[in-house]
Design an enzyme around this catalytic site. Structure first.
Site, PDB file in Angstrom:
ATOM      1  N   ILE A  18      84.107  48.053 -14.891  1.00 11.80           N
ATOM      2  CA  ILE A  18      85.214  48.755 -14.247  1.00 11.80           C
ATOM      3  C   ILE A  18      86.306  49.072 -15.251  1.00 11.80           C
ATOM      4  CG2 ILE A  18      87.091  48.492 -12.574  1.00 11.80           C
ATOM      5  CD1 ILE A  18      85.146  46.864 -10.831  1.00 11.80           C
ATOM      6  N   ASP A  61      92.208  36.797 -25.809  1.00 13.14           N
ATOM      7  CA  ASP A  61      91.735  36.060 -24.645  1.00 13.14           C
ATOM      8  C   ASP A  61      92.901  35.918 -23.670  1.00 13.14           C
ATOM      9  OD1 ASP A  61      90.865  34.197 -22.787  1.00 13.14           O
ATOM     10  OD2 ASP A  61      90.135  32.764 -24.263  1.00 13.14           O
ATOM     11  N   VAL A  62      92.773  36.471 -22.471  1.00  7.97           N
ATOM     12  CA  VAL A  62      93.900  36.465 -21.528  1.00  7.97           C
ATOM     13  C   VAL A  62      94.264  35.064 -21.054  1.00  7.97           C
ATOM     14  CG1 VAL A  62      93.465  38.821 -20.719  1.00  7.97           C
ATOM     15  CG2 VAL A  62      92.441  36.876 -19.486  1.00  7.97           C
ATOM     16  N   ASN A  88      92.574  43.512 -15.420  1.00  2.63           N
ATOM     17  CA  ASN A  88      91.199  43.716 -14.984  1.00  2.63           C
ATOM     18  C   ASN A  88      90.252  42.615 -15.466  1.00  2.63           C
ATOM     19  OD1 ASN A  88      88.938  45.538 -13.918  1.00  2.63           O
ATOM     20  ND2 ASN A  88      88.359  45.265 -16.067  1.00  2.63           N
ATOM     21  N   TYR A 153      85.223  31.346  -7.705  1.00  7.53           N
ATOM     22  CA  TYR A 153      85.505  32.780  -7.859  1.00  7.53           C
ATOM     23  C   TYR A 153      86.277  33.318  -6.662  1.00  7.53           C
ATOM     24  CZ  TYR A 153      84.734  37.799  -8.388  1.00  7.53           C
ATOM     25  OH  TYR A 153      84.916  39.164  -8.500  1.00  7.53           O
ATOM     26  N   LYS A 157      90.157  34.978  -6.379  1.00  6.37           N
ATOM     27  CA  LYS A 157      90.444  36.313  -5.875  1.00  6.37           C
ATOM     28  C   LYS A 157      91.350  36.272  -4.645  1.00  6.37           C
ATOM     29  CE  LYS A 157      88.349  38.531  -9.085  1.00  6.37           C
ATOM     30  NZ  LYS A 157      89.131  39.291 -10.079  1.00  6.37           N
ATOM     31  N   THR A 188      78.148  46.639 -12.666  1.00 12.51           N
ATOM     32  CA  THR A 188      78.766  46.406 -13.968  1.00 12.51           C
ATOM     33  C   THR A 188      77.894  45.404 -14.712  1.00 12.51           C
ATOM     34  OG1 THR A 188      80.041  44.494 -13.206  1.00 12.51           O
ATOM     35  CG2 THR A 188      81.071  46.689 -12.950  1.00 12.51           C
TER      36      THR A 188
END
Length: 276
Positions: A18, A61-62, A88, A153, A157, A188
């Site tokens: 994405i 690396d975020v 993202n 996960y 979210k 993806t």
């Protein structure tokens, strides 16, 4: 019309999936884009396919605050400003229940998917105040409806959804809009890796098509189109929105998992194991 003419976008996870589709459409819409990834191989591959003076690549690396602070400063030094932060970057593994998830796995998912947003906002907010910019988070439909074998996960979210709304309230006085997109299945590289981790790999492609009432699991460009809208002036009065880009999957999950198959006038329940 170039919806992002002269805008600068700071895009994490921007070299595949994405993020890559977003990078292409943002650039086409006139933006200068700073692409952030922690994968050297992905960065180099993307650079070969997508090289332009208005694209700046940064390895970071975020989940690492020093990396994010440096990337924000480098972007401002290179382009002079930041108008959009698109969070993202994300990871989906492991495919496990709460009890099956290790401390290390749990922390990794939260550090990337949630704390990454904390880092980019913390170090980028002053630039956005100056530009009266916008923040976009890539969420997921499962943050609203849950999903089997994805405890960590889905928890991240769900956190992204509520964090988006809180940030929208906090930064509205500065003219900063904060929104999120919530895809369901999107083809993806990450989804393909996820598919191979599932208990019933042979059925997963059909499952991903069937959960979308529009009939197919899309590519990332459909999400990128929605992202372009949300960060543009076309959405100038929209903030705190969690926009489903799901083909109706929030309806399809329930319909498909609970649907019935009629055979010889006898209604039989679908074997859930065949559809999970």
């Amino acid at each position: 019309m170039q919806l992002l003419k002269n805008k600068v976008v700071f895009l994490t996870g921007g070299t595949e999936g994405i993020g890559y589709e977003c990078a292409k459409i943002y650039h086409k819409a006139g933006a200068k884009v700073s692409l952030i990834t922690h994968k050297e191989s992905s960065l180099q591959q993307c650079r070969m396919q997508f090289f332009n003076d208005d694209i700046h690549y940064i390895l970071a690396d975020v989940s690492n605050p020093a990396d994010v602070q440096s990337a924000i400063e480098e972007t401002i030094g290179h382009f002079g400003r930041i108008d959009v932060i698109h969070n993202n970057a994300g990871v989906s593994s492991p495919s496990k229940t709460v009890c099956g998830t290790t401390d290390e796995e749990w922390d990794k998912v939260f550090n990337v998917n949630v704390k990454g947003i904390y880092h980019t906002t913390k170090f980028g907010i002053e630039a956005l105040k100056q530009s009266r910019g916008t923040i976009l988070n890539t969420g997921s439909l499962v943050g609203n409806i849950g999903q089997e074998l994805h405890a960590a996960y889905t928890a991240t979210k769900g956190a992204v959804n509520t964090l988006t709304k809180s940030m929208a309230l906090d930064y509205a006085p500065f003219g900063i809009r904060v929104n999120a997109v919530a895809p369901a299945g999107v083809w993806t590289p990450m989804l393909r890796r996820w598919s191979n981790q599932q208990p019933n790999v042979a059925h997963i492609e059909n499952y991903l098509d069937e959960i979308h009432p529009l009939g197919y699991c899309p590519e990332g460009d459909v999400v990128a189109d929605a992202c372009l809208f949300l960060i543009s002036e076309q959405a100038r009065f929209i903030t705190g929105c969690i926009l489903p880009v799901s083909g109706g999957a929030e309806l399809g999950y329930r319909k498909y998992m609970g649907q019935q198959v009629q055979k010889n006038d006898v209604v039989l329940p679908v074997d859930k194991k065949e559809k999970s």
